[in-house]
Write a protein that holds these residues in place. Structure first.
Motif, PDB file in Angstrom:
ATOM      1  N   SER A  43       0.838  -1.211   0.000  1.00  0.00           N
ATOM      2  CA  SER A  43       0.000   0.000   0.000  1.00  0.00           C
ATOM      3  C   SER A  43       0.867   1.253   0.000  1.00  0.00           C
ATOM      4  O   SER A  43       0.504   2.268  -0.598  1.00  0.00           O
ATOM      5  CB  SER A  43      -0.960  -0.005   1.185  1.00  0.00           C
ATOM      6  OG  SER A  43      -0.269  -0.088   2.414  1.00  0.00           O
ATOM      7  N   PHE A  44       2.043   1.179   0.658  1.00  0.00           N
ATOM      8  CA  PHE A  44       2.975   2.307   0.588  1.00  0.00           C
ATOM      9  C   PHE A  44       3.430   2.526  -0.855  1.00  0.00           C
ATOM     10  O   PHE A  44       3.422   3.657  -1.356  1.00  0.00           O
ATOM     11  CB  PHE A  44       4.186   2.054   1.484  1.00  0.00           C
ATOM     12  CG  PHE A  44       5.266   3.095   1.342  1.00  0.00           C
ATOM     13  CD1 PHE A  44       5.146   4.328   1.977  1.00  0.00           C
ATOM     14  CD2 PHE A  44       6.387   2.850   0.569  1.00  0.00           C
ATOM     15  CE1 PHE A  44       6.134   5.292   1.832  1.00  0.00           C
ATOM     16  CE2 PHE A  44       7.378   3.821   0.423  1.00  0.00           C
ATOM     17  CZ  PHE A  44       7.253   5.039   1.060  1.00  0.00           C
ATOM     18  N   LEU A  45       3.773   1.454  -1.533  1.00  0.00           N
ATOM     19  CA  LEU A  45       4.218   1.560  -2.930  1.00  0.00           C
ATOM     20  C   LEU A  45       3.110   2.123  -3.818  1.00  0.00           C
ATOM     21  O   LEU A  45       3.368   2.940  -4.713  1.00  0.00           O
ATOM     22  CB  LEU A  45       4.644   0.171  -3.423  1.00  0.00           C
ATOM     23  CG  LEU A  45       5.157   0.073  -4.857  1.00  0.00           C
ATOM     24  CD1 LEU A  45       6.419   0.912  -5.042  1.00  0.00           C
ATOM     25  CD2 LEU A  45       5.442  -1.394  -5.223  1.00  0.00           C
ATOM     26  N   MET A  46       1.873   1.715  -3.548  1.00  0.00           N
ATOM     27  CA  MET A  46       0.748   2.161  -4.387  1.00  0.00           C
ATOM     28  C   MET A  46       0.474   3.658  -4.278  1.00  0.00           C
ATOM     29  O   MET A  46      -0.185   4.237  -5.139  1.00  0.00           O
ATOM     30  CB  MET A  46      -0.512   1.360  -4.026  1.00  0.00           C
ATOM     31  CG  MET A  46      -0.447  -0.092  -4.477  1.00  0.00           C
ATOM     32  SD  MET A  46      -1.882  -1.047  -3.931  1.00  0.00           S
ATOM     33  CE  MET A  46      -3.188  -0.324  -4.931  1.00  0.00           C
ATOM     34  N   ILE A  47       1.001   4.282  -3.216  1.00  0.00           N
ATOM     35  CA  ILE A  47       0.843   5.737  -3.087  1.00  0.00           C
ATOM     36  C   ILE A  47       1.462   6.451  -4.293  1.00  0.00           C
ATOM     37  O   ILE A  47       0.962   7.483  -4.747  1.00  0.00           O
ATOM     38  CB  ILE A  47       1.503   6.227  -1.774  1.00  0.00           C
ATOM     39  CG1 ILE A  47       0.720   5.719  -0.560  1.00  0.00           C
ATOM     40  CG2 ILE A  47       1.605   7.749  -1.741  1.00  0.00           C
ATOM     41  CD1 ILE A  47       1.406   5.999   0.768  1.00  0.00           C
ATOM     42  N   PHE A  48       2.519   5.858  -4.838  1.00  0.00           N
ATOM     43  CA  PHE A  48       3.277   6.519  -5.899  1.00  0.00           C
ATOM     44  C   PHE A  48       2.871   6.058  -7.296  1.00  0.00           C
ATOM     45  O   PHE A  48       3.489   6.446  -8.277  1.00  0.00           O
ATOM     46  CB  PHE A  48       4.777   6.261  -5.676  1.00  0.00           C
ATOM     47  CG  PHE A  48       5.238   6.692  -4.310  1.00  0.00           C
ATOM     48  CD1 PHE A  48       5.479   8.033  -4.034  1.00  0.00           C
ATOM     49  CD2 PHE A  48       5.375   5.758  -3.288  1.00  0.00           C
ATOM     50  CE1 PHE A  48       5.878   8.439  -2.777  1.00  0.00           C
ATOM     51  CE2 PHE A  48       5.784   6.149  -2.020  1.00  0.00           C
ATOM     52  CZ  PHE A  48       6.026   7.494  -1.762  1.00  0.00           C
ATOM     53  N   LEU A  49       1.844   5.198  -7.379  1.00  0.00           N
ATOM     54  CA  LEU A  49       1.453   4.648  -8.676  1.00  0.00           C
ATOM     55  C   LEU A  49       0.163   5.303  -9.180  1.00  0.00           C
ATOM     56  O   LEU A  49      -0.741   5.574  -8.392  1.00  0.00           O
ATOM     57  CB  LEU A  49       1.252   3.131  -8.555  1.00  0.00           C
ATOM     58  CG  LEU A  49       2.426   2.348  -7.975  1.00  0.00           C
ATOM     59  CD1 LEU A  49       2.118   0.852  -7.979  1.00  0.00           C
ATOM     60  CD2 LEU A  49       3.702   2.621  -8.749  1.00  0.00           C
ATOM     61  N   PRO A  50       0.063   5.509 -10.494  1.00  0.00           N
ATOM     62  CA  PRO A  50      -1.140   6.159 -11.052  1.00  0.00           C
ATOM     63  C   PRO A  50      -2.275   5.155 -11.263  1.00  0.00           C
ATOM     64  O   PRO A  50      -2.793   5.002 -12.374  1.00  0.00           O
ATOM     65  CB  PRO A  50      -0.613   6.702 -12.381  1.00  0.00           C
ATOM     66  CG  PRO A  50       0.439   5.725 -12.789  1.00  0.00           C
ATOM     67  CD  PRO A  50       1.081   5.238 -11.529  1.00  0.00           C
ATOM     68  N   ALA A  51      -2.665   4.504 -10.185  1.00  0.00           N
ATOM     69  CA  ALA A  51      -3.645   3.424 -10.295  1.00  0.00           C
ATOM     70  C   ALA A  51      -5.060   3.934 -10.545  1.00  0.00           C
ATOM     71  O   ALA A  51      -5.968   3.137 -10.792  1.00  0.00           O
ATOM     72  CB  ALA A  51      -3.621   2.570  -9.021  1.00  0.00           C
ATOM     73  N   ASN A  52      -5.246   5.254 -10.460  1.00  0.00           N
ATOM     74  CA  ASN A  52      -6.590   5.822 -10.657  1.00  0.00           C
ATOM     75  C   ASN A  52      -6.730   6.530 -12.008  1.00  0.00           C
ATOM     76  O   ASN A  52      -7.726   7.218 -12.229  1.00  0.00           O
ATOM     77  CB  ASN A  52      -6.898   6.825  -9.551  1.00  0.00           C
ATOM     78  CG  ASN A  52      -5.930   8.001  -9.579  1.00  0.00           C
ATOM     79  OD1 ASN A  52      -4.780   7.856  -9.972  1.00  0.00           O
ATOM     80  ND2 ASN A  52      -6.385   9.161  -9.146  1.00  0.00           N
ATOM     81  N   GLN A  53      -5.765   6.358 -12.876  1.00  0.00           N
ATOM     82  CA  GLN A  53      -5.810   7.107 -14.140  1.00  0.00           C
ATOM     83  C   GLN A  53      -6.616   6.395 -15.219  1.00  0.00           C
ATOM     84  O   GLN A  53      -6.705   6.875 -16.347  1.00  0.00           O
ATOM     85  CB  GLN A  53      -4.374   7.375 -14.629  1.00  0.00           C
ATOM     86  CG  GLN A  53      -3.591   8.289 -13.717  1.00  0.00           C
ATOM     87  CD  GLN A  53      -4.292   9.618 -13.457  1.00  0.00           C
ATOM     88  OE1 GLN A  53      -4.888  10.216 -14.358  1.00  0.00           O
ATOM     89  NE2 GLN A  53      -4.253  10.084 -12.204  1.00  0.00           N
ATOM     90  N   TYR A  54      -7.152   5.248 -14.902  1.00  0.00           N
ATOM     91  CA  TYR A  54      -7.983   4.519 -15.866  1.00  0.00           C
ATOM     92  C   TYR A  54      -9.074   3.769 -15.105  1.00  0.00           C
ATOM     93  O   TYR A  54      -8.808   3.131 -14.083  1.00  0.00           O
ATOM     94  CB  TYR A  54      -7.117   3.533 -16.657  1.00  0.00           C
ATOM     95  CG  TYR A  54      -7.867   2.823 -17.764  1.00  0.00           C
ATOM     96  CD1 TYR A  54      -8.204   3.495 -18.931  1.00  0.00           C
ATOM     97  CD2 TYR A  54      -8.233   1.488 -17.632  1.00  0.00           C
ATOM     98  CE1 TYR A  54      -8.896   2.850 -19.954  1.00  0.00           C
ATOM     99  CE2 TYR A  54      -8.920   0.831 -18.642  1.00  0.00           C
ATOM    100  CZ  TYR A  54      -9.260   1.524 -19.804  1.00  0.00           C
ATOM    101  OH  TYR A  54      -9.949   0.891 -20.806  1.00  0.00           O
ATOM    102  N   PHE A  55     -10.287   3.870 -15.622  1.00  0.00           N
ATOM    103  CA  PHE A  55     -11.438   3.177 -15.042  1.00  0.00           C
ATOM    104  C   PHE A  55     -11.551   3.404 -13.530  1.00  0.00           C
ATOM    105  O   PHE A  55     -11.448   2.491 -12.723  1.00  0.00           O
ATOM    106  CB  PHE A  55     -11.346   1.669 -15.323  1.00  0.00           C
ATOM    107  CG  PHE A  55     -12.648   0.972 -15.045  1.00  0.00           C
ATOM    108  CD1 PHE A  55     -13.817   1.359 -15.682  1.00  0.00           C
ATOM    109  CD2 PHE A  55     -12.717  -0.083 -14.155  1.00  0.00           C
ATOM    110  CE1 PHE A  55     -15.023   0.721 -15.416  1.00  0.00           C
ATOM    111  CE2 PHE A  55     -13.911  -0.733 -13.892  1.00  0.00           C
ATOM    112  CZ  PHE A  55     -15.063  -0.324 -14.527  1.00  0.00           C
ATOM    113  N   SER A  56     -11.764   4.661 -13.178  1.00  0.00           N
ATOM    114  CA  SER A  56     -11.904   5.023 -11.766  1.00  0.00           C
ATOM    115  C   SER A  56     -12.920   6.150 -11.631  1.00  0.00           C
ATOM    116  O   SER A  56     -13.246   6.841 -12.608  1.00  0.00           O
ATOM    117  CB  SER A  56     -10.556   5.485 -11.197  1.00  0.00           C
ATOM    118  OG  SER A  56     -10.205   6.739 -11.763  1.00  0.00           O
TER     119      SER A  56
END
Length: 454
Positions: free
Chosen positions: A121-134
């Motif tokens: 979850s710490f790593l996911m802070i830095f990932l653009p996981a919300n830039q598609y289908f969100s």
């Protein structure tokens, strides 16, 4: 070399796998919070105990009493927001902080997969996981079809580290040459249908499980990476984790690893999942304004983000080997054991009692059940840092009761992986005068056998 790294960092890939990973992660974490609540563990683990064991350096993390329920609600709601991609950055930061705080409140319940969820979850802070289908893209009406390739590769790398290091940890004489601790655990599964009284009782099966487990952990990341072996490897992932879930009470870890392994699949597979979700949400999308799709998303503050992610992985690669800085057998002293992906490698049982002395010559034994829950006492009985922390708690407790010159001594016997128990702690050492630190604990008596390997 610099040119190669720059070229790699500029590579882009389809954003769908990261979006599916975000959805799966958020749903599983929300379910995990709900499950913990429904099992009654918030009460028994965090509220009922009089005393909580702390990680060294995190003694400031306090339990919250009845507000612990609120903390779980915050954690669960933020997980749902992560799944939906709604206020994603704030949601994943909130999840990371709340989940990690929960884990730091009491190390009695430490498990590798809780640690894995914290660092993931710490790593996911830095990932653009919300830039598609969100919902974030739904709100701003802008979405990105592609994202930097490294943002997906770093999740694959973290999964690969977990598996590979777990495999390295199994390269030891107890696991491979004595089939321990599986030789102790598997026969106790006699009540399993069909295999309980057959396979589980066979010594050859214990060895087969040990060796296959080691090979599985070492090789599965590479089989998942290679396209031609990916599908059979994923089938193996499902079989392995479902089977271990049947055998051992390891919570949601098997399901987390199964869902996480989907990220190794190509983008078309993830688009199929997203299309199915879209069909389920058809009544919403039918009324939605069209979203403008752009080509490649550029990570903001990349000059800051990339060094942080790089340092994160350097730590992940080095931390499991910190045990090399300590003398003695790792399984015995457990100095550098946690946070190193050593999963299900030990059957360790202890019997540890404490004697309190004062400067008047008075002495008496402590009934551990007066202060600890059964789970806490079990964990304390064979882990040196638990024993030291509890000794200090007892020393402080009886000092407050008016005893002068309190001294705390322990008699501890511990058995490791089927061996006879042996004296664990130097009985002549007043543990109340010993302080916790990263230094070797000189009062742990030497292990009288030898375990060869990593």
């Amino acid at each position: 070399m610099n040119f190669s790294i720059k070229t790699y960092l500029n590579k882009i890939t389809d954003a769908a796998p990261l979006a599916v990973f975000r959805i799966g992660f958020g749903i599983m974490m929300c379910y995990g919070m709900l499950r913990y609540w429904l099992k009654g563990w918030i009460e028994t683990v965090y509220i009922q105990p009089k005393f909580h064991f702390k990680y060294y350096g995190f003694e400031w993390v306090k339990t919250l009493g009845d507000y612990t329920y609120l903390l779980f609600i915050i954690c669960g709601v933020s997980a749902i927001f992560v799944a939906m991609g709604y206020k994603y950055r704030l949601a994943i930061i909130t999840f990371f902080l709340s989940f990690t705080y929960i884990e730091l409140m009491d190390k009695t319940v430490y498990l590798n997969h809780y640690y894995f969820i914290s660092i993931l979850s710490f790593l996911m802070i830095f990932l653009p996981a919300n830039q598609y289908f969100s919902l974030d893209t739904y709100h701003v009406k802008i979405s990105y079809r592609t994202i930097p390739n490294w943002t997906i590769d770093c999740i694959k790398l973290l999964l690969g580290i977990v598996y590979f290091y777990a495999g390295l940890a199994k390269i030891n004489s107890d696991w491979l040459l004595r089939a321990q601790p599986l030789k102790i655990w598997l026969p106790s599964k006699y009540d399993l249908p069909l295999i309980g009284n057959t396979l589980m009782q066979q010594e050859w099966f214990h060895y087969a499980m040990s060796w296959s487990g080691m090979l599985y952990d070492l090789l599965i990341p590479f089989f998942l990476l290679y396209k031609k072996t990916r599908i059979p490897a994923f089938i193996l992932v499902v079989f392995f984790h479902v089977f271990t879930r049947i055998l051992f009470p390891i919570g949601m870890f098997p399901f987390v690893m199964i869902v996480s392994a989907l990220i190794f699949f190509e983008a078309p597979f993830h688009h199929k999942i997203i299309n199915k979700i879209k069909r389920l949400l058809g009544f919403i999308s039918a009324t939605a304004k069209p979203i403008q799709y752009k080509s490649a998303y550029t990570v903001r503050y990349s000059k800051l983000v990339l060094p942080i992610v790089g340092l994160f992985f350097v730590l992940q690669l080095l931390l499991p080997f910190r045990y090399l800085l300590y003398p003695g057998e790792l399984f015995w002293t457990e100095e550098g054991y946690r946070l190193s992906w050593r999963v299900m490698l030990m059957e360790k049982m202890g019997n540890t009692t404490f004697k309190i002395k004062d400067d008047q010559g008075n002495a008496f034994l402590v009934d551990n059940s007066d202060f600890l829950t059964p789970l806490q006492e079990k964990q304390m009985s064979f882990q040196p840092d638990f024993i030291l922390e509890y000794a200090h708690y007892l020393g402080d407790h009886f000092t407050k009761q008016g005893h002068k010159g309190v001294q705390v001594y322990t008699k501890s016997y511990v058995a490791l992986n089927g061996r006879l128990s042996q004296l664990f702690i130097d009985e002549s050492v007043n543990l109340y005068q010993e302080n916790e630190s990263f230094k070797h604990k000189h009062w742990i008596l030497p292990f009288t056998d030898e375990i060869k390997g990593l």
